[in-house]
Enzyme design. Structure first.
Site, mmCIF file in Angstrom:
data_model
loop_
_atom_site.group_PDB
_atom_site.id
_atom_site.type_symbol
_atom_site.label_atom_id
_atom_site.label_comp_id
_atom_site.label_asym_id
_atom_site.label_seq_id
_atom_site.Cartn_x
_atom_site.Cartn_y
_atom_site.Cartn_z
ATOM 1 N N GLN A 22 0.803 -1.218 0.000
ATOM 2 C CA GLN A 22 0.000 0.000 0.000
ATOM 3 C C GLN A 22 0.839 1.273 0.000
ATOM 4 O OE1 GLN A 22 -2.631 -1.728 3.299
ATOM 5 N NE2 GLN A 22 -4.078 -0.465 2.187
ATOM 6 N N HIS A 123 1.036 -9.238 4.570
ATOM 7 C CA HIS A 123 -0.125 -8.364 4.388
ATOM 8 C C HIS A 123 -0.559 -8.487 2.919
ATOM 9 C CE1 HIS A 123 -2.239 -4.691 6.312
ATOM 10 N NE2 HIS A 123 -2.854 -4.898 5.157
ATOM 11 N N GLU A 168 -5.058 -10.131 8.868
ATOM 12 C CA GLU A 168 -6.417 -10.362 8.364
ATOM 13 C C GLU A 168 -6.509 -11.566 7.414
ATOM 14 O OE1 GLU A 168 -8.269 -6.827 6.847
ATOM 15 O OE2 GLU A 168 -8.102 -5.782 8.756
ATOM 16 N N GLU A 350 -5.310 -2.039 14.107
ATOM 17 C CA GLU A 350 -5.840 -1.105 13.104
ATOM 18 C C GLU A 350 -7.183 -0.591 13.562
ATOM 19 O OE1 GLU A 350 -6.428 -2.229 8.987
ATOM 20 O OE2 GLU A 350 -4.451 -3.173 8.922
HETATM 21 C C1 FCB Z 1 -7.860 -3.313 6.533
HETATM 22 C C2 FCB Z 1 -6.525 -3.644 5.893
HETATM 23 C C3 FCB Z 1 -5.673 -2.442 5.584
HETATM 24 C C4 FCB Z 1 -6.523 -1.300 5.061
HETATM 25 C C5 FCB Z 1 -7.671 -1.004 5.987
HETATM 26 C C6 FCB Z 1 -8.520 0.184 5.582
HETATM 27 O O1 FCB Z 1 -8.775 -4.326 6.310
HETATM 28 O O2 FCB Z 1 -5.783 -4.498 6.726
HETATM 29 O O3 FCB Z 1 -4.685 -2.830 4.692
HETATM 30 O O4 FCB Z 1 -6.918 -1.573 3.785
HETATM 31 O O5 FCB Z 1 -8.490 -2.153 6.072
#
Ligand code: FCB
Length: 459
Positions: A22, A123, A168, A350
């Site tokens: 990203q 990731h 995730e 996050e």
């Molecule tokens: C999560 C992701 C991250 C980003 C956020 C907004 O699901 O882990 O990379 O995209 O959402």
């Protein structure tokens, strides 16, 4: 008058999060190989506007400036991911020294600035060469991942003590193999089930490798847990929500921490499970990483491979700039559910708010919607802590506006604005707000104590 006491325990970690694909850019530089996301970006319709991560935030070249921005925020920690195809261009075999060096420099500078590196191994950017060999639906992926984890552990383990096996799992398995919203965009129940099981095995193998090779490692995995609520209360929607809840919230946390699959999945995944697998998956970890934004509304959708789809939030729900629902109570409840079910210290890895922030005529970036969101979500976290959730840290998503996967560059989540493609960084109002929050929390100041009256969330 007694000094106000901080609701945050000593050592509470304040951080910011990013991920390699990203932000880094330099997609074809210094020997980096292609990942499944490079391929996805070139697949028609895969990403809004045909955006790619080729340049992204150009962090590969601007990393020193970015570490300076973190130091300005006063964060304790930086969570980033290593790009597997940057350090192993073909996913396995000969490592790429230039790629490994990049993270050496980054880690060293972070430590010099007093910022602890939290290194995430995965990731979502699987090397394309490994996907061509079957990717996560091949059981060989477990060995590929373990070898990659060992390479990183040996290289960085002298300086990095905080390790994250995966970010995730449910996104790259469900959206990668059943609902085609992410790389590699396959729709196949069997491949989805196999990807789930192999990602779990890879996690367990990663924990084993890190324990062996990194003395004093503190290891976690990151789960995106969100309550799954039927869009409307019908038997079909309730059934859809129950199965989505398994695939989204349970099929990773339960085997990894409790040692078993949830009921519907347990029956279907059985043919892919070999003797000894469940013990290999359930290696003890040190903490639970939670990514959370808001709940999911589910509906029956026979056109989708598992019969469920994403529904809409109730029409009067507050949402943030990218349309995601704002439900701070669901965040509080999720923290309490995790505490009760998994009994591990929790780190919020996050949480954040998207929008389409612009540089105003005064040269600043005013993002009151983000400050409102972060204020009420932090209040919800403190509420959960007061009720017994053992939360040890909080990381904002994200340091920078960046490549938001299928949504491209249109959805901005940074506390620092990035002008694409010049790369110019401008801290937003929320960056100052976050720096103030951290300072006040460390001092036990009034900004973090007592009742918070949140500003009304932006609609
Ligand atoms: C999560 C992701 C991250 C980003 C956020 C907004 O699901 O882990 O990379 O995209 O959402």
């Amino acid at each position: 008058m007694t000094a106000p006491t901080s609701p945050y325990p000593p050592g509470f970690v304040w951080g910011v999060s990013t991920s390699a694909y990203q932000i880094e850019g330099a997609a074809a530089e210094d020997g980096r190989g292609p990942s499944v996301w490079d391929t996805r970006c070139r697949t028609q319709g895969g990403v809004v506007n045909g955006d790619t991560g080729d340049v992204a935030c150009d962090h590969y070249h601007r990393w020193e400036e970015d570490v300076g921005l973190m130091a300005g925020l006063g964060v304790d920690a930086y969570r980033f991911s290593v790009s597997w195809p940057r350090v192993l261009p073909r996913g396995r075999g000969a490592p790429n020294e230039a790629g490994l060096d990049f993270y050496d420099r980054l880690i060293d500078r972070l430590l010099e600035r007093g910022i602890e590196p939290w290194l995430c191994l995965y990731h979502w950017d699987l090397p394309q060469a490994l996907h061509d060999l079957g990717g996560w639906s091949s059981r060989d992926s477990v060995g590929w991942y373990a070898d990659y984890a060992a390479l990183c552990a040996k290289r960085y383990g002298d300086r990095v003590k905080r390790w994250i096996t995966f970010n995730e799992f449910s996104v790259f398995t469900l959206f990668g193999y059943a609902i085609p919203w992410a790389a590699p965009g396959i729709v196949d129940r069997t491949q989805h089930l196999r990807a789930i099981h192999h990602a779990n095995l890879a996690h367990g193998a990663g924990v084993e490798v890190l324990r062996d090779l990194v003395p004093g490692a503190s290891i976690g995995a990151i789960h995106n847990r969100q309550a799954v609520i039927p869009e409307t209360d019908t038997p079909e929607n309730r059934a859809a929500a129950a199965l989505l809840d398994e695939h989204w919230n349970l099929v990773f946390c339960d085997p990894q921490i409790l040692g078993h699959y949830p009921p519907q999945t347990a029956a279907l995944i059985e043919p892919h499970v070999q003797p000894g697998d469940m013990a290999r998956i359930a290696r003890p970890v040190d903490w639970f990483g939670l990514n959370h934004y808001g709940p999911i509304f589910a509906k029956a959708d026979p056109s989708r491979v598992w019969g469920y789809g994403w529904g809409d939030a109730p029409p009067d729900s507050p949402t943030h700039g990218v349309g995601w629902a704002i439900f701070p109570d669901a965040f509080r409840d999720e923290l309490l559910t995790i505490q009760t079910r998994y009994r591990l210290p929790i780190v919020v890895t996050e949480n954040g708010c998207g929008g389409s922030d612009v540089v105003a005529s005064d040269g600043a970036v005013h993002d009151p919607h983000r400050i409102a969101y972060l204020t009420i979500y932090n209040a919800a976290m403190r509420d959960a802590m007061a009720r017994g959730a053992d939360v040890r840290g909080y990381f904002v998503w994200s340091l920078l506006d960046n490549f938001e996967w299928g949504s491209g560059y249109g959805q901005r989540f940074g506390v620092v604005h990035v002008d694409f493609p010049t790369g110019t960084r401008t801290p937003k109002d929320s960056a100052r707000w976050y720096a103030d929050l951290i300072r006040a929390a460390r001092q036990g100041g009034s900004a973090t104590t007592g009742a918070v009256t949140p500003p009304a969330p932006a609609r």
